[in-house]
Design an enzyme around this catalytic site. Structure first.
Site, PDB file in Angstrom:
ATOM      1  N   SER A  22       0.830  -1.215   0.000  1.00 38.21           N
ATOM      2  CA  SER A  22       0.000   0.000   0.000  1.00 38.21           C
ATOM      3  C   SER A  22       0.866   1.268   0.000  1.00 38.21           C
ATOM      4  CB  SER A  22      -0.976   0.008   1.182  1.00 38.21           C
ATOM      5  OG  SER A  22      -0.302   0.162   2.398  1.00 38.21           O
ATOM      6  N   ASN A  23       2.042   1.219   0.598  1.00 33.73           N
ATOM      7  CA  ASN A  23       2.927   2.394   0.531  1.00 33.73           C
ATOM      8  C   ASN A  23       3.485   2.581  -0.876  1.00 33.73           C
ATOM      9  OD1 ASN A  23       3.400   3.880   3.170  1.00 33.73           O
ATOM     10  ND2 ASN A  23       3.455   1.735   3.831  1.00 33.73           N
ATOM     11  N   ARG A  74      22.546 -14.524   0.634  1.00 32.10           N
ATOM     12  CA  ARG A  74      22.115 -13.130   0.597  1.00 32.10           C
ATOM     13  C   ARG A  74      22.912 -12.343  -0.446  1.00 32.10           C
ATOM     14  NH1 ARG A  74      18.747 -11.287   4.682  1.00 32.10           N
ATOM     15  NH2 ARG A  74      18.887 -13.067   6.048  1.00 32.10           N
ATOM     16  N   ARG A 100      13.293  -8.085   4.142  1.00 33.92           N
ATOM     17  CA  ARG A 100      14.523  -8.826   3.886  1.00 33.92           C
ATOM     18  C   ARG A 100      15.683  -7.993   4.396  1.00 33.92           C
ATOM     19  NH1 ARG A 100      15.548 -13.539   3.298  1.00 33.92           N
ATOM     20  NH2 ARG A 100      17.423 -14.080   2.196  1.00 33.92           N
ATOM     21  N   HIS A 118       9.020   3.186   8.353  1.00 35.82           N
ATOM     22  CA  HIS A 118       8.843   2.318   9.525  1.00 35.82           C
ATOM     23  C   HIS A 118       7.654   2.835  10.324  1.00 35.82           C
ATOM     24  CE1 HIS A 118      10.016  -0.442  12.685  1.00 35.82           C
ATOM     25  NE2 HIS A 118       9.772   0.520  13.543  1.00 35.82           N
ATOM     26  N   ALA A 182      -1.304   7.695   7.848  1.00 40.41           N
ATOM     27  CA  ALA A 182      -0.266   8.736   7.906  1.00 40.41           C
ATOM     28  C   ALA A 182       0.925   8.359   7.026  1.00 40.41           C
ATOM     29  CB  ALA A 182       0.178   8.946   9.352  1.00 40.41           C
ATOM     30  N   GLU A 183       1.257   7.077   6.989  1.00 41.80           N
ATOM     31  CA  GLU A 183       2.380   6.618   6.149  1.00 41.80           C
ATOM     32  C   GLU A 183       2.148   6.991   4.689  1.00 41.80           C
ATOM     33  OE1 GLU A 183       3.843   2.548   6.667  1.00 41.80           O
ATOM     34  OE2 GLU A 183       2.756   2.435   8.553  1.00 41.80           O
TER      35      GLU A 183
END
Ligand code: GRF
Length: 232
Positions: A22-23, A74, A100, A118, A182-183
């Protein structure tokens, strides 16, 4: 001079997701504005089944599923990611629910050009289960933070924050919803700031340029719980 000629080149952004996205969606929608200083040039998910990836594909965006499980380490995964970012001439990387951990060499290669969102007012409540952490700590105000990414998880210099009240009946879910709203406003403005070079990382902190007073009362405080309309 023609307006288009004096406009700075839009920064090419890769958004990295693992899930809902969604961001990422908020960034894509903001970037549709002609004067937005960045374009979403690529959406990458380490989980092929991420709903956000399907959404981005349906929008006609360039997308890539980079399944980390198919890489032996990684470093191999990040090597592939780095090649893709270079091939796509990416200027900035925006992590948006990208679950990740990245190695220090990869993070350092993107120092000052990789940002994350965050769902807490950092440096409080790093890591996972931030809303549970906030409720357990009894804070009255929580929020979200956009920061540059450093090798320390959720520890990079802060670019922008937004605060929301924690209400007496909140559950982790209701608080998450309020913070998420808010994000979706904070991330596009923070990315724009970075894309316009209005957030300079010097030393341990970021200095931001206030571009304009968009009618915001600079003395405004968020009270939580809010005081009664009259008296105390
Ligand atoms: C957001 O709360 C973000 O702050 C955190 O992970 C969540 C991702 O949600 N890093 P979405 O995938 O952007 O909907």
């Amino acid at each position: 001079m023609h307006r288009a000629m004096i406009q700075a080149r839009k920064k090419r952004v890769a958004v990295l997701i693992s899930g809902r996205g969604s961001n990422m969606q908020a960034l894509v929608e903001a970037a549709r504005a002609p004067d937005y200083p960045a374009e979403i040039a690529l959406v990458v998910s380490n989980r092929p089944e991420a709903p956000g990836l399907a959404w981005a594909k349906a929008q006609g965006l360039a997308t890539l599923a980079l399944n980390h499980k198919l890489y032996e380490s990684r470093e191999h995964f990040e090597g592939q990611l780095q090649s893709v970012l270079e091939l796509s001439r990416i200027d900035l990387v925006a992590l948006a629910g990208f679950l990740r951990l990245m190695t220090a060499p990869f993070v350092e290669r993107w120092q000052g050009r990789m940002i994350n969102i965050h769902p807490s007012l950092l440096p409080a409540f790093k890591g996972l289960h931030t809303h549970e952490q906030a409720l357990a700590a009894g804070v009255r105000i929580s929020g979200c933070t956009v920061h540059f990414v450093t090798p320390e998880m959720d520890g990079g210099p802060i670019i922008a924050q937004a605060a929301v009240p924690v209400l007496p009946d909140d559950t982790p879910e209701t608080l998450a919803d309020r913070v998420l709203a808010a994000e979706h406003k904070l991330y596009p403005t923070a990315l724009a700031r970075v894309a316009r070079d209005q957030a300079a990382w010097t030393g341990d902190v970021v200095s931001v340029q206030l571009v304009e007073n968009a009618g915001v009362n600079q003395e405004q405080a968020l009270f939580s719980p809010w005081p009664p309309r009259a008296g105390y």
